[in-house]
Write a protein that holds these residues in place. Structure first.
Motif, short mmCIF file in Angstrom:
data_model
loop_
_atom_site.label_atom_id
_atom_site.label_comp_id
_atom_site.label_asym_id
_atom_site.label_seq_id
_atom_site.Cartn_x
_atom_site.Cartn_y
_atom_site.Cartn_z
N ILE A 1 -5.74 -1.51 9.42
CA ILE A 1 -6.73 -0.72 8.87
C ILE A 1 -7.53 -1.90 8.00
O ILE A 1 -8.83 -2.14 7.83
CB ILE A 1 -6.36 0.32 7.85
CG1 ILE A 1 -6.22 1.57 8.90
CG2 ILE A 1 -7.53 0.79 6.93
CD1 ILE A 1 -7.19 2.03 9.79
N ALA B 1 0.37 0.19 10.01
CA ALA B 1 -1.17 0.83 10.00
C ALA B 1 -1.69 0.19 8.78
O ALA B 1 -3.27 0.16 9.04
CB ALA B 1 -0.77 2.16 9.94
N ASN B 2 -1.43 0.03 7.91
CA ASN B 2 -2.16 -0.56 6.72
C ASN B 2 -2.79 -1.75 6.92
O ASN B 2 -3.79 -2.18 6.79
CB ASN B 2 -1.19 -0.78 5.33
CG ASN B 2 -1.62 0.49 4.36
OD1 ASN B 2 -2.44 1.19 4.45
ND2 ASN B 2 -0.34 0.77 3.66
N LEU C 1 0.33 9.20 16.96
CA LEU C 1 0.16 8.70 15.46
C LEU C 1 1.41 9.17 14.70
O LEU C 1 1.18 9.26 13.63
CB LEU C 1 -1.14 9.24 15.12
CG LEU C 1 -2.38 8.50 15.02
CD1 LEU C 1 -3.54 9.06 14.77
CD2 LEU C 1 -2.11 7.02 14.65
N PRO D 1 10.81 6.80 10.08
CA PRO D 1 10.41 6.68 8.56
C PRO D 1 11.78 6.76 7.83
O PRO D 1 11.64 6.29 6.69
CB PRO D 1 9.98 8.19 8.63
CG PRO D 1 10.24 9.10 9.70
CD PRO D 1 10.67 8.04 10.60
N LYS D 2 12.78 6.88 8.27
CA LYS D 2 13.98 6.60 7.51
C LYS D 2 14.77 5.32 7.31
O LYS D 2 15.39 4.91 6.50
CB LYS D 2 15.28 7.71 8.20
CG LYS D 2 14.67 9.10 8.19
CD LYS D 2 14.72 9.88 6.90
CE LYS D 2 15.19 11.35 7.03
NZ LYS D 2 13.93 12.00 7.52
N ILE E 1 4.01 2.83 8.45
CA ILE E 1 2.90 2.90 7.54
C ILE E 1 2.24 1.50 7.06
O ILE E 1 1.04 1.47 7.03
CB ILE E 1 3.24 3.96 6.54
CG1 ILE E 1 3.19 5.36 6.71
CG2 ILE E 1 2.16 3.83 5.36
CD1 ILE E 1 3.49 6.08 5.79
N PHE F 1 -4.53 -0.35 15.50
CA PHE F 1 -4.26 0.90 14.97
C PHE F 1 -3.87 1.82 16.20
O PHE F 1 -3.04 2.94 16.09
CB PHE F 1 -5.46 1.54 14.22
CG PHE F 1 -4.91 2.81 13.27
CD1 PHE F 1 -4.40 2.61 12.30
CD2 PHE F 1 -5.75 3.98 13.59
CE1 PHE F 1 -3.94 3.97 11.60
CE2 PHE F 1 -5.47 5.00 12.70
CZ PHE F 1 -4.45 5.03 11.69
N ASN G 1 4.91 8.94 12.71
CA ASN G 1 5.61 7.85 12.06
C ASN G 1 6.94 7.65 12.74
O ASN G 1 7.67 8.40 12.73
CB ASN G 1 5.51 8.22 10.97
CG ASN G 1 6.16 6.86 9.88
OD1 ASN G 1 6.26 5.83 10.57
ND2 ASN G 1 5.94 7.12 8.67
N GLY H 1 0.74 -1.24 -0.05
CA GLY H 1 0.00 -0.09 0.13
C GLY H 1 0.88 1.20 0.09
O GLY H 1 0.36 2.22 -0.46
N HIS H 2 2.04 1.22 0.51
CA HIS H 2 2.72 2.38 0.55
C HIS H 2 3.78 2.41 -0.72
O HIS H 2 4.61 3.53 -0.74
CB HIS H 2 3.70 2.58 1.82
CG HIS H 2 4.66 1.16 1.87
ND1 HIS H 2 4.18 -0.07 2.17
CD2 HIS H 2 6.14 1.00 2.04
CE1 HIS H 2 5.21 -1.09 2.12
NE2 HIS H 2 6.08 -0.05 2.14
N LEU H 3 3.65 1.78 -1.55
CA LEU H 3 4.45 1.81 -2.94
C LEU H 3 3.52 1.85 -4.12
O LEU H 3 4.10 2.46 -4.86
CB LEU H 3 5.63 0.52 -3.11
CG LEU H 3 6.27 0.25 -1.82
CD1 LEU H 3 6.94 -0.87 -2.11
CD2 LEU H 3 7.14 1.57 -1.68
N SER I 1 10.12 -0.32 4.37
CA SER I 1 10.53 1.07 4.28
C SER I 1 9.34 1.69 4.95
O SER I 1 8.14 1.00 5.14
CB SER I 1 10.83 1.72 3.04
OG SER I 1 9.73 1.66 2.01
N ALA I 2 9.22 3.06 5.01
CA ALA I 2 8.10 3.93 5.44
C ALA I 2 7.80 3.81 6.85
O ALA I 2 6.78 4.04 7.11
CB ALA I 2 6.99 3.68 4.44
#
Lengths: 184, 112, 146
Positions: C122, C118-119, C96, C101-102, C115, C81, C98, C31-33, C111-112
Motif C-alpha cells: 500500500i 500488505a502495508n 485477502l 497470523p499466529k 499485514i 497487494f 491473512n 504499521g501493525h504496532l 508478527s501479524a
C-alpha cells in the motif's frame, strides 16, 4: 474538553475565510488551516492514525493547490459585493436545501449516540478478537488490512483511477503547450 | 452534541461554496471542506469518553478503547480525497489553459 | 542560481530529506504496532521526494525518468497487494485472508502474518501515485517563477 471547542471555532472561522477571501493563494492557505485543525481534533478524539495521515495529506494538498494557482492566476475576479440576478436561483435552491437539511438533521441528531459514548456493536467484536485473529497490535491496521481488506482494494482502485486521470489530462498539454502546438 | 453540529455547519459552508461561488478553485475548496466535515463526523461518532486509542501496547490490557471501525473507514477516505482533489485541480488547470479564466459563467459563454 | 530554491532551503533539504524518508519507512514497517501504516508512510515518502524536487528543481528528461519510475512502482504496489490477496485464496482460505497470523510473537516486528507485507504494498502504491500526480501538475518548474 475546552480545547476541542476552541479548535472547532477556529476551524469554522478558517473555512469562512477560505471561501470568501479574494486572493486564491490565501484561500488555499486558509483551507490548510482547516485541515490542520481537523488533524489536531483527530488527536483529541484519540485517533493518532488519522492525525498522521491528515497532517501529511494536508501538506500535499496545499502544495498541489499552490502549484496550480502559481501556474495560472491568484486573483479571484469573481468576488463582488452586490447581488446580481443570476445568483438568485442558486441562492433560493440553497436556502430550500438548508431548510430541508436542518429539518432532517434535527431528527438525526436525536437518534445519534451522545458524544462520548458510542454504540460499538461491530467494533466490540473486533476489539475482543483482533489481536488473536490478525496478530496486529494496532487494531485500526488490523481492520484496514485484515477484517475489511476489500475496502482497501477499492481504495487502491480509486487512487489508481485518479492518478491515471490526472496524467491523462495534464501530461500531453504540459509538453505540447511548451512547443507551441496547441491552444497557443 | 455541539461537535456534531459544528461538523454539519462545516458541511453547509462547503456546500455554499459549491453552489454559489463562481470561481473553480473556490468550488474545489468547497469540496475539500465537505470531505473534512464528513471525516470529522465519523471520528466524533467513534469517540468514547475516557478511553484510549485502539492500540495494544502490552498483552492483557484492560482499558477501554475508542471505536476503531470509523477510524479504519476514514483512513482510506482521506487519501482518496487528496487524489480526487488533485484530479479536480488538473481539470481546473486544463480549463484555464483553454479559456484563460476560472469564472464558470465565462466558460459557459465561450462554449462551442 | 539557475533552478531550484535558495541555498538555505537546499542545505536544510539535504539534512532533512533523508530523515523524512527514513521516518516514512519506519512508519510503514511498524504499521501493525504503532500509529501509522501504509497510507501515512506512503504519503510521507512521497513528501520526501516532493521536498527534494521542489528544493533542487528539475530538468525535463530527469523528470521523465522520475515519472517512469513512479508509474512502475505504483503498478508494483497494486500488483503486490493483489498477489497477497491471491496467496490467501490459493492457500485455501478466502480472498485477502491473512496467512500465518499466529507466526511470531505478538507485539514484535515480525508478527501479524501478511499485514506488514500488505502495508509495504500500500505504501508503494500511495507514495508513487501521489509523486506521479505531483510531477504531472508540474509544480517543480513553476513554483519559483518570479
Amino acid at each position: 474538553m475546552i480545547e476541542l471547542y476552541v479548535l472547532l471555532v477556529a476551524m469554522l472561522a478558517a473555512a469562512v475565510v477560505a471561501i470568501e477571501i479574494k486572493d486564491l493563494l490565501a484561500a488555499a492557505v486558509s483551507m490548510g488551516m482547516v485541515g490542520f485543525s481537523v488533524a489536531i481534533l483527530f488527536i483529541l478524539v484519540q485517533a493518532p492514525d488519522l492525525a498522521i495521515v491528515q497532517i501529511v495529506v494536508e501538506i500535499l494538498a496545499v502544495v498541489f493547490f499552490a502549484a496550480v494557482i502559481l501556474r495560472t492566476t491568484h486573483d479571484d475576479s469573481t468576488v463582488q459585493l452586490r447581488i446580481t440576478s443570476r445568483m438568485i436561483l442558486p441562492a433560493v435552491l440553497y436556502g430550500i436545501f438548508v431548510l430541508m437539511f436542518v429539518a432532517v438533521m434535527t431528527s438525526v441528531l436525536r437518534e445519534l449516540p451522545v458524544f462520548g459514548s458510542p454504540l460499538m456493536r461491530v467494533a466490540g467484536n473486533y476489539l475482543a478478537v483482533g489481536l488473536n485473529q490478525s496478530g496486529a497490535a494496532n487494531l485500526v491496521t488490523a481492520i484496514v488490512l485484515d477484517f475489511r481488506a476489500y475496502d482497501t482494494i477499492g481504495e487502491a482502485v480509486v487512487l489508481f483511477t485518479a492518478v491515471v486521470g490526472v496524467l491523462t489530462i495534464v501530461r500531453q498539454i504540459g509538453r505540447k503547450a511548451d512547443a507551441g502546438e496547441e491552444h497557443a | 452534541m455541539v461537535p456534531f453540529i459544528a461538523c454539519l455547519l462545516l458541511f453547509l459552508l462547503g456546500l455554499y461554496a459549491i453552489v454559489l461561488k463562481r470561481n473553480i478553485i473556490k468550488i474545489i475548496i468547497g469540496f475539500s471542506l465537505m470531505e473534512y466535515a464528513v471525516n470529522l463526523l465519523f471520528a466524533f461518532i467513534g469517540f468514547k469518553q475516557g478511553a484510549i486509542a485502539p492500540i495494544i501496547t502490552r498483552l492483557g490490557m484492560t482499558q477501554d478503547f475508542v471505536d476503531p471501525l470509523p477510524q479504519a473507514l476514514v483512513l482510506t477516505s482521506i487519501v482518496i480525497g487528496l487524489a480526487t482533489t488533485a484530479l479536480m485541480l488538473a481539470f481546473a488547470m486544463r480549463i484555464y489553459e483553454k479559456y484563460h479564466t476560472f469564472d464558470i459563467t465565462e466558460i459557459r459563454r465561450l462554449r462551442g | 542560481m539557475s533552478r531550484g530554491m535558495t541555498v538555505i532551503v537546499q542545505s536544510v533539504t539535504r539534512l532533512v530529506a533523508g530523515m523524512l524518508f527514513l521516518f516514512g519507512c519506519y512508519i510503514v514497517l511498524h504499521g501493525h504496532l504503532t500509529p501509522g501504516g501504509g497510507f501515512a508512510g506512503g504519503v510521507l515518502i512521497a513528501a520526501a521526494f516532493i521536498l527534494v524536487s521542489l528544493a533542487f528543481g528539475s530538468v525535463e528528461n530527469v523528470e521523465q525518468h522520475r515519472y517512469t519510475f513512479s508509474s512502475v512502482f505504483e503498478s508494483l504496489g497494486g500488483l503486490g497487494f493483489l498477489a497477497i490477496g491471491l496467496a490467501g485464496y490459493l492457500a485455501g482460505h478466502q480472498f485477502l485472508s491473512n496467512l500465518w497470523p499466529k507466526v511470531g510473537e505478538p507485539l514484535t516486528l515480525f508478527s501479524a502474518g501478511t499485514i506488514p507485507l500488505a502495508n509495504i504494498a500500500i505504501a508503494m502504491k500511495v507514495g508513487a501515485g501521489l509523486f506521479a500526480i505531483f510531477l504531472a501538475l508540474g509544480a517543480s518548474r513553476f513554483v519559483m517563477k518570479d
